[in-house]
Write an enzyme that holds these catalytic residues in place. Structure first.
Site, PDB file in Angstrom:
ATOM      1  CE  LYS A  22      -1.740   1.569   4.021  1.00  0.00           C
ATOM      2  NZ  LYS A  22      -1.356   2.950   4.343  1.00  0.00           N
ATOM      3  CG  ASN A  23       2.270   2.653   3.523  1.00  0.00           C
ATOM      4  OD1 ASN A  23       1.124   3.019   3.238  1.00  0.00           O
ATOM      5  ND2 ASN A  23       2.637   2.370   4.749  1.00  0.00           N
ATOM      6  NE  ARG A  93      -1.638  12.061   8.173  1.00  0.00           N
ATOM      7  CZ  ARG A  93      -1.828  13.285   8.663  1.00  0.00           C
ATOM      8  NH1 ARG A  93      -2.980  13.569   9.230  1.00  0.00           N
ATOM      9  NH2 ARG A  93      -0.917  14.199   8.572  1.00  0.00           N
ATOM     10  NE  ARG A 122       0.488  10.390  10.171  1.00  0.00           N
ATOM     11  CZ  ARG A 122       0.080   9.403   9.373  1.00  0.00           C
ATOM     12  NH1 ARG A 122      -1.102   8.855   9.559  1.00  0.00           N
ATOM     13  NH2 ARG A 122       0.823   8.977   8.381  1.00  0.00           N
ATOM     14  N   PRO A 123       2.058  16.608  11.535  1.00  0.00           N
ATOM     15  CG  PRO A 123       3.961  17.673  12.340  1.00  0.00           C
ATOM     16  CD  PRO A 123       3.049  16.504  12.607  1.00  0.00           C
ATOM     17  CG  ASP A 308       3.241   1.574   9.642  1.00  0.00           C
ATOM     18  OD1 ASP A 308       3.474   1.828   8.450  1.00  0.00           O
ATOM     19  OD2 ASP A 308       2.898   2.444  10.470  1.00  0.00           O
ATOM     20  NE  ARG A 400      -7.646   4.254   5.625  1.00  0.00           N
ATOM     21  CZ  ARG A 400      -7.044   5.306   6.140  1.00  0.00           C
ATOM     22  NH1 ARG A 400      -7.326   5.669   7.379  1.00  0.00           N
ATOM     23  NH2 ARG A 400      -6.163   5.978   5.447  1.00  0.00           N
TER      24      ARG A 400
HETATM   25  C1  EPZ Z   1       4.292   6.931   6.351  1.00  0.00           C
HETATM   26  O1  EPZ Z   1       3.517   8.017   6.850  1.00  0.00           O
HETATM   27  C2  EPZ Z   1       3.344   5.739   6.265  1.00  0.00           C
HETATM   28  N1  EPZ Z   1       2.233   6.070   5.392  1.00  0.00           N
HETATM   29  C3  EPZ Z   1       2.816   5.402   7.658  1.00  0.00           C
HETATM   30  O2  EPZ Z   1       2.035   4.218   7.563  1.00  0.00           O
HETATM   31  C4  EPZ Z   1       3.986   5.113   8.577  1.00  0.00           C
HETATM   32  O3  EPZ Z   1       3.507   4.932   9.887  1.00  0.00           O
HETATM   33  C5  EPZ Z   1       4.969   6.298   8.568  1.00  0.00           C
HETATM   34  O4  EPZ Z   1       5.379   6.611   7.233  1.00  0.00           O
HETATM   35  C6  EPZ Z   1       6.225   6.011   9.377  1.00  0.00           C
HETATM   36  O5  EPZ Z   1       6.851   4.864   8.929  1.00  0.00           O
HETATM   37  C7  EPZ Z   1       2.433   6.000   4.048  1.00  0.00           C
HETATM   38  O6  EPZ Z   1       3.491   5.709   3.535  1.00  0.00           O
HETATM   39  C8  EPZ Z   1       1.250   6.318   3.186  1.00  0.00           C
HETATM   40  P1  EPZ Z   1       6.316  10.313   8.379  1.00  0.00           P
HETATM   41  P2  EPZ Z   1       4.080   9.518   6.851  1.00  0.00           P
HETATM   42  O7  EPZ Z   1       6.175  11.605   7.679  1.00  0.00           O
HETATM   43  O8  EPZ Z   1       4.963   9.716   5.678  1.00  0.00           O
HETATM   44  C9  EPZ Z   1       6.796  13.586  11.812  1.00  0.00           C
HETATM   45  C10 EPZ Z   1       0.159   2.807   7.817  1.00  0.00           C
HETATM   46  O9  EPZ Z   1      -0.259   2.257   8.838  1.00  0.00           O
HETATM   47  N2  EPZ Z   1       6.642  14.578  10.729  1.00  0.00           N
HETATM   48  O10 EPZ Z   1       7.472   9.437   8.033  1.00  0.00           O
HETATM   49  O11 EPZ Z   1       2.932  10.410   7.032  1.00  0.00           O
HETATM   50  C11 EPZ Z   1       5.509  12.784  12.036  1.00  0.00           C
HETATM   51  O12 EPZ Z   1       4.601  13.458  12.846  1.00  0.00           O
HETATM   52  C12 EPZ Z   1       0.632   4.280   7.878  1.00  0.00           C
HETATM   53  O13 EPZ Z   1       0.244   2.265   6.695  1.00  0.00           O
HETATM   54  C13 EPZ Z   1       6.824  15.920  11.012  1.00  0.00           C
HETATM   55  O14 EPZ Z   1       7.115  16.294  12.146  1.00  0.00           O
HETATM   56  O15 EPZ Z   1       4.952   9.499   8.189  1.00  0.00           O
HETATM   57  C14 EPZ Z   1       6.054  11.498  12.645  1.00  0.00           C
HETATM   58  O16 EPZ Z   1       6.235  11.683  14.004  1.00  0.00           O
HETATM   59  C15 EPZ Z   1       0.309   4.924   9.183  1.00  0.00           C
HETATM   60  N3  EPZ Z   1       6.662  16.810   9.998  1.00  0.00           N
HETATM   61  C16 EPZ Z   1       7.393  11.337  11.931  1.00  0.00           C
HETATM   62  O17 EPZ Z   1       7.752  12.613  11.405  1.00  0.00           O
HETATM   63  C17 EPZ Z   1       6.352  16.426   8.708  1.00  0.00           C
HETATM   64  O18 EPZ Z   1       6.208  17.276   7.805  1.00  0.00           O
HETATM   65  C18 EPZ Z   1       7.373  10.312  10.781  1.00  0.00           C
HETATM   66  O19 EPZ Z   1       6.268  10.583   9.955  1.00  0.00           O
HETATM   67  C19 EPZ Z   1       6.180  15.065   8.445  1.00  0.00           C
HETATM   68  C20 EPZ Z   1       6.336  14.149   9.470  1.00  0.00           C
END
Ligand code: EPZ
Length: 421
Positions: A22-23, A93, A122-123, A308, A400
């Protein structure tokens, strides 16, 4: 609405086919906004999130349809619309992945801020910062991020955040840099296999990306990208979930198509617990010893232990012979499953981003509520081992991200049914 009814106690045995990731599929589908001509994607899982993105892409003038073999055909037909509205983005998202491609190809991207999430704060500040570094002007309009540019220009970008690298921010900046003038360096880039798969797709379309899979990605911008044929990698989180189902049920599974090299941190922990995990002819073989050892797990960006699989690992350690500890370092508030597992007789105590897990002899079946995708997977796993019947409500969360999970589990001996409420 539907729920899963699970009667626990069956040992799982046999082969489960692992679906496409998916990701990986979602950002690659979004990247089709960048390319001329047709993209054909194979191994795209049949999931609610994929269908949701097809709807959003349709609104953005991208025709995204499957043929009779299940292959997804994507082609840009109209480049007028540059607005990804709240009504669609709030449902999923990962829609934020259209931001970089719209900006790079159509010089404007208006994308709704995704809003609150069950797994925590999740900013998207890193996405915006990275695209501003490539020359975009940023404005905040009625809950939307509005980015505009005449021509993107390559830059040196540090993309590290408070919790390390960001997967989709790396994806957005890498996609935009592919059509920017000049050279871009993305420092503190995410190293996930899904980022590598996206880079490989873009390179097959004519992009010049190197360093994918490492914290430093380099992109030499090109004028145009041309559609290609690509096979999406297998879903390592789905494979990890089934590995834990074998461990929990003292089972013996082969995960067809699973890639052990994408799950090294998980394999390491499972072996510490006493689970036997090996490369198999068609994928990954997993079988479980009778006694489960307690361990400590800390989630981290790849190649660390994936957040995850945190909830699923917690369900496993509920049955370990002793005390374990899990610390969540990526989404520190990602613990909505704790209360539900305790309803099934687990002994879990949360203190900040850490949960202490006192191993118990058994879990008991109960009605429980899914809150997000991976928490619902953990509740299903707990139901497989619990005494009696478990009813997992709000299964739309699981649809999902898991393709026909109840059919796959029933196919190896689980007593699980989907029922209408
Ligand atoms: C991806 O989300 C995955 N989703 C998530 O999987 C997964 O949990 C996550 O990466 C971490 O591995 C997809 O790929 C579609 P991040 P993403 O930006 O990219 C912080 C699932 O269950 N952050 O790597 O949104 C954030 O808050 C989903 O399949 C900022 O601070 O995650 C988090 O603490 C859930 N500012 C950390 O970084 C930003 O602009 C990692 O988030 C972006 C992120």
């Amino acid at each position: 609405m539907q729920h899963f009814e699970i009667v626990g106690g069956n040992r799982l045995k046999g082969t489960i086919p692992i679906s496409g990731s998916k990701n990986a599929a979602l950002p690659i589908m979004a990247a089709s906004i960048l390319v001329e001509g047709e993209t054909v994607l194979h191994n795209v899982p049949d999931l609610a999130d994929v269908r949701q993105l097809q709807i959003l892409l349709g609104r953005l003038g991208v025709k995204a349809e499957r043929d009779e073999s299940g292959a997804m055909h994507l082609r840009v037909e109209d480049e007028m619309n540059t607005h990804a509205e709240y009504e669609l983005v709030s449902k999923m998202r990962a829609s934020v992945c259209v931001m970089g491609p719209l900006l790079a190809k159509r010089k404007r991207a208006q994308v709704s801020m995704p809003g609150g999430c069950a797994i925590g704060d999740r900013p998207i500040d890193l996405h915006v910062q990275g695209l501003q570094a490539l020359g975009a002007d940023f404005e905040f309009v009625n809950g939307d991020v509005l980015l505009r540019v005449k021509k993107l220009a390559g830059a040196d970008i540090f993309l590290g955040g408070p919790f390390g690298a960001s997967v989709t921010a790396t994806a957005n900046v890498m996609m935009a840099a592919s059509l920017a003038a000049g050279h871009t360096i993305i420092e503190s880039a995410a190293c996930e296999p899904e980022v590598v798969d996206l880079a490989n797709y873009l390179n097959a379309c004519g992009a010049q990306i190197t360093g994918q899979g490492t914290p430093q990605i380099a992109v030499e911008g090109v004028e145009t990208l041309t559609g290609t044929e690509h096979r999406v990698i297998p879903d390592r989180i789905e494979a990890g979930t089934f590995m834990i189902s074998a461990a929990l049920t003292n089972g013996d599974l082969e995960l067809e198509g699973g890639r052990i090299e994408h799950l090294r941190a998980v394999v390491d922990r499972l072996r510490q617990v006493g689970v036997i995990v090996e490369r198999a002819e068609k994928g990954i073989a997993v079988s479980s010893a009778r006694r489960l050892e307690p361990v400590q797990i800390t989630t981290q960006p790849y190649p660390g232990f994936p957040t995850d699989l945190q909830a699923q690992a917690m369900a496993l350690l509920c049955l370990a012979d002793g005390n374990s500890m899990i610390t969540e370092k990526v989404f520190p508030d990602r613990f909505l499953h704790v209360g539900e597992l305790n309803r099934m007789g687990a002994h879990l105590r949360k203190a900040g981003p850490t949960v202490m897990i006192e191993g118990v002899k058994k879990l008991v079946g109960a009605p429980v509520m899914a809150s997000d995708l991976r928490a619902s997977a953990a509740l299903i796993l707990a139901g497989l081992i619990a005494k009696g019947t478990t009813r997992v409500h709000r299964v739309y969360h699981i649809d999902r991200g898991y393709e026909a999970i109840e059919r796959k589990l029933a196919g190896v001996g689980a007593n699980i049914r989907r029922r209408d409420d």
